[in-house]
Design an enzyme around this catalytic site. Structure first.
Site, mmCIF file in Angstrom:
data_model
loop_
_atom_site.group_PDB
_atom_site.id
_atom_site.type_symbol
_atom_site.label_atom_id
_atom_site.label_comp_id
_atom_site.label_asym_id
_atom_site.label_seq_id
_atom_site.Cartn_x
_atom_site.Cartn_y
_atom_site.Cartn_z
ATOM 1 N N ARG A 237 -10.848 9.463 1.869
ATOM 2 C CA ARG A 237 -10.751 10.051 3.206
ATOM 3 C C ARG A 237 -11.906 11.005 3.469
ATOM 4 O O ARG A 237 -12.373 11.125 4.602
ATOM 5 C CB ARG A 237 -9.400 10.744 3.367
ATOM 6 C CG ARG A 237 -8.243 9.751 3.400
ATOM 7 C CD ARG A 237 -6.884 10.415 3.380
ATOM 8 N NE ARG A 237 -5.822 9.402 3.332
ATOM 9 C CZ ARG A 237 -4.576 9.647 2.985
ATOM 10 N NH1 ARG A 237 -4.213 10.875 2.649
ATOM 11 N NH2 ARG A 237 -3.678 8.664 2.962
ATOM 12 N N SER B 232 -10.222 5.619 -4.865
ATOM 13 C CA SER B 232 -11.192 6.701 -5.020
ATOM 14 C C SER B 232 -10.741 7.770 -6.006
ATOM 15 O O SER B 232 -11.552 8.302 -6.769
ATOM 16 C CB SER B 232 -11.461 7.336 -3.658
ATOM 17 O OG SER B 232 -10.258 7.822 -3.073
ATOM 18 N N LYS C 89 0.856 -1.188 0.000
ATOM 19 C CA LYS C 89 0.000 0.000 0.000
ATOM 20 C C LYS C 89 0.890 1.236 0.000
ATOM 21 O O LYS C 89 1.680 1.441 0.922
ATOM 22 C CB LYS C 89 -0.918 0.011 1.213
ATOM 23 C CG LYS C 89 -1.865 1.207 1.248
ATOM 24 C CD LYS C 89 -2.801 1.125 2.449
ATOM 25 C CE LYS C 89 -3.755 2.301 2.490
ATOM 26 N NZ LYS C 89 -4.685 2.199 3.647
ATOM 27 N N LYS D 58 -2.099 -1.398 -3.812
ATOM 28 C CA LYS D 58 -2.967 -0.218 -3.776
ATOM 29 C C LYS D 58 -2.103 1.022 -3.917
ATOM 30 O O LYS D 58 -1.114 1.149 -3.198
ATOM 31 C CB LYS D 58 -3.733 -0.191 -2.454
ATOM 32 C CG LYS D 58 -4.710 0.975 -2.313
ATOM 33 C CD LYS D 58 -5.410 0.949 -0.957
ATOM 34 C CE LYS D 58 -6.373 2.129 -0.836
ATOM 35 N NZ LYS D 58 -7.016 2.181 0.494
ATOM 36 N N TYR E 157 -15.033 0.856 -7.208
ATOM 37 C CA TYR E 157 -16.323 1.506 -6.987
ATOM 38 C C TYR E 157 -17.201 1.393 -8.228
ATOM 39 O O TYR E 157 -18.395 1.684 -8.165
ATOM 40 C CB TYR E 157 -16.106 2.977 -6.618
ATOM 41 C CG TYR E 157 -15.283 3.135 -5.364
ATOM 42 C CD1 TYR E 157 -15.844 3.010 -4.103
ATOM 43 C CD2 TYR E 157 -13.899 3.370 -5.444
ATOM 44 C CE1 TYR E 157 -15.080 3.115 -2.955
ATOM 45 C CE2 TYR E 157 -13.134 3.486 -4.300
ATOM 46 C CZ TYR E 157 -13.720 3.352 -3.060
ATOM 47 O OH TYR E 157 -12.958 3.445 -1.929
#
Length: 335
Positions: free
Chosen positions: A215, A286, A205, A260, A325
């Site tokens: 966030r 995101s 990550k 990630k 997503y």
């Protein structure tokens, strides 16, 4: 060109020959994408019948548990195998010691129980990290200087992971990047009888700038303020280091590993898959989602085309699954 290339030279070999028609393009297609390749990340909040839009992630909503249960039924119906839960923790229960993270009646724990009761065959993945629960927005406990303490944090993460397993989570996914936490969690799960609970480690990550909208969604951005996570998340400049991180987590008992972010780090995905040949996942984060959505809404990109291409490329790089997503939307496009 390698000297052992078995291809004949032009014009005996015309590479475009197989590209001429749709049927032959499909016959030679190397990578196939299906809804089974997706994991759907969702944000859960307190309340009943509650739904909040995430402004920086058009189309993404925070949902209360009752609405999330209905969402889970739809997800299973689309053939998506798993959902990843991220709680939006009320400010009133955040603390410096993140004790809400392992509250048996916490938001994440209640959400797991409700979804597993309603949709038992849908895989439920829980996030094991402390940033939604700390007043300072860091993924761990801090000392007087603000430095994140590794071993003290690890002890809390073990309690958090166990509470998720007790609630019925199928997979716990430590995303904190503390050293040694996979082994400690694995030991606790084994000793407590949760021998079937899988661990999906966020093994590589990176300290990426692509996490901003997430966030905002979980409410940790304001707590983090001008802070950063450079002392525990990986430097985006490093590649070899990722292999060391993955190797350690596998030795400690991880069943699956995560890279990630996704698209900017496909070289890492490829190296991990080729080196270890274990279940390898990527998180299309995101910021990646927001970029594609924003450009599509402006009419600059064809949304369906670029989303499906991005997911296909992540799988082509070596991923066995993709947190995205776009999972629900992409699965609907495939129907």
């Amino acid at each position: 060109m390698s000297s052992n290339n078995s291809r004949s030279l032009f014009p005996a070999t015309r590479m475009r020959r197989m590209r001429r028609d749709d049927f032959s393009r499909r016959m030679m297609r190397e990578t196939q994408l299906t809804p089974a390749d997706f994991i759907y990340p969702v944000f859960v909040l307190e309340g009943n019948g509650a739904r909040e839009a995430v402004p920086s992630m058009p189309g993404v909503e925070r949902m209360s548990i009752d609405l999330l249960v209905e969402e889970a039924k739809q997800i299973e119906g689309l053939g998506i195998p798993a959902m990843a839960l991220f709680p939006v923790t009320p400010l009133s229960v955040k603390s410096e010691d993140a004790r809400e993270a392992y509250n048996p009646q916490g938001l994440a724990q209640r959400a797991v129980r409700a979804i597993k009761e309603a949709v038992p065959d849908l895989g439920i993945i829980t996030d094991v990290a402390l940033d939604p629960f700390t007043t300072h927005g860091q993924d761990g406990l801090i000392d007087a200087t603000g430095y994140v303490l590794n071993d003290e944090t690890k002890d809390v993460l073990v309690k958090q992971a166990l509470s998720h397993a007790e609630a019925g989570a199928d997979i716990v996914a430590p995303s904190d990047m503390m050293d040694g936490r996979i082994g400690a969690i694995r030991d606790e799960l084994e000793q407590s009888g949760f021998i079937h609970t899988r661990i999906l480690s966020y093994a590589a990550k990176y300290a990426s700038s692509f996490y901003g909208p997430f966030r905002d969604a979980v409410g940790s951005a304001a707590n983090l303020g001008g802070g950063n996570k450079y002392s525990y998340q990986m430097d985006p400049a490093n590649s070899d280091e990722a292999l060391h991180e993955v190797a350690l987590d596998l030795q400690e008992g991880a069943d699956m590993v995560m890279v990630k972010p996704g698209m900017p780090y496909l070289d890492i995905v490829r190296r991990v898959k080729e080196t270890f040949q274990v279940p390898t996942f990527a998180y299309q984060v995101s910021g990646e989602y927001a970029m594609l959505k924003a450009a599509s809404q402006q009419g600059w990109l064809d949304e369906q085309a670029v989303v499906m291409e991005s997911l296909l490329c992540i799988k082509r790089a070596g991923c066995d699954g993709i947190l995205t997503y776009f999972a629900k939307q992409a699965a609907e496009w495939m129907q």
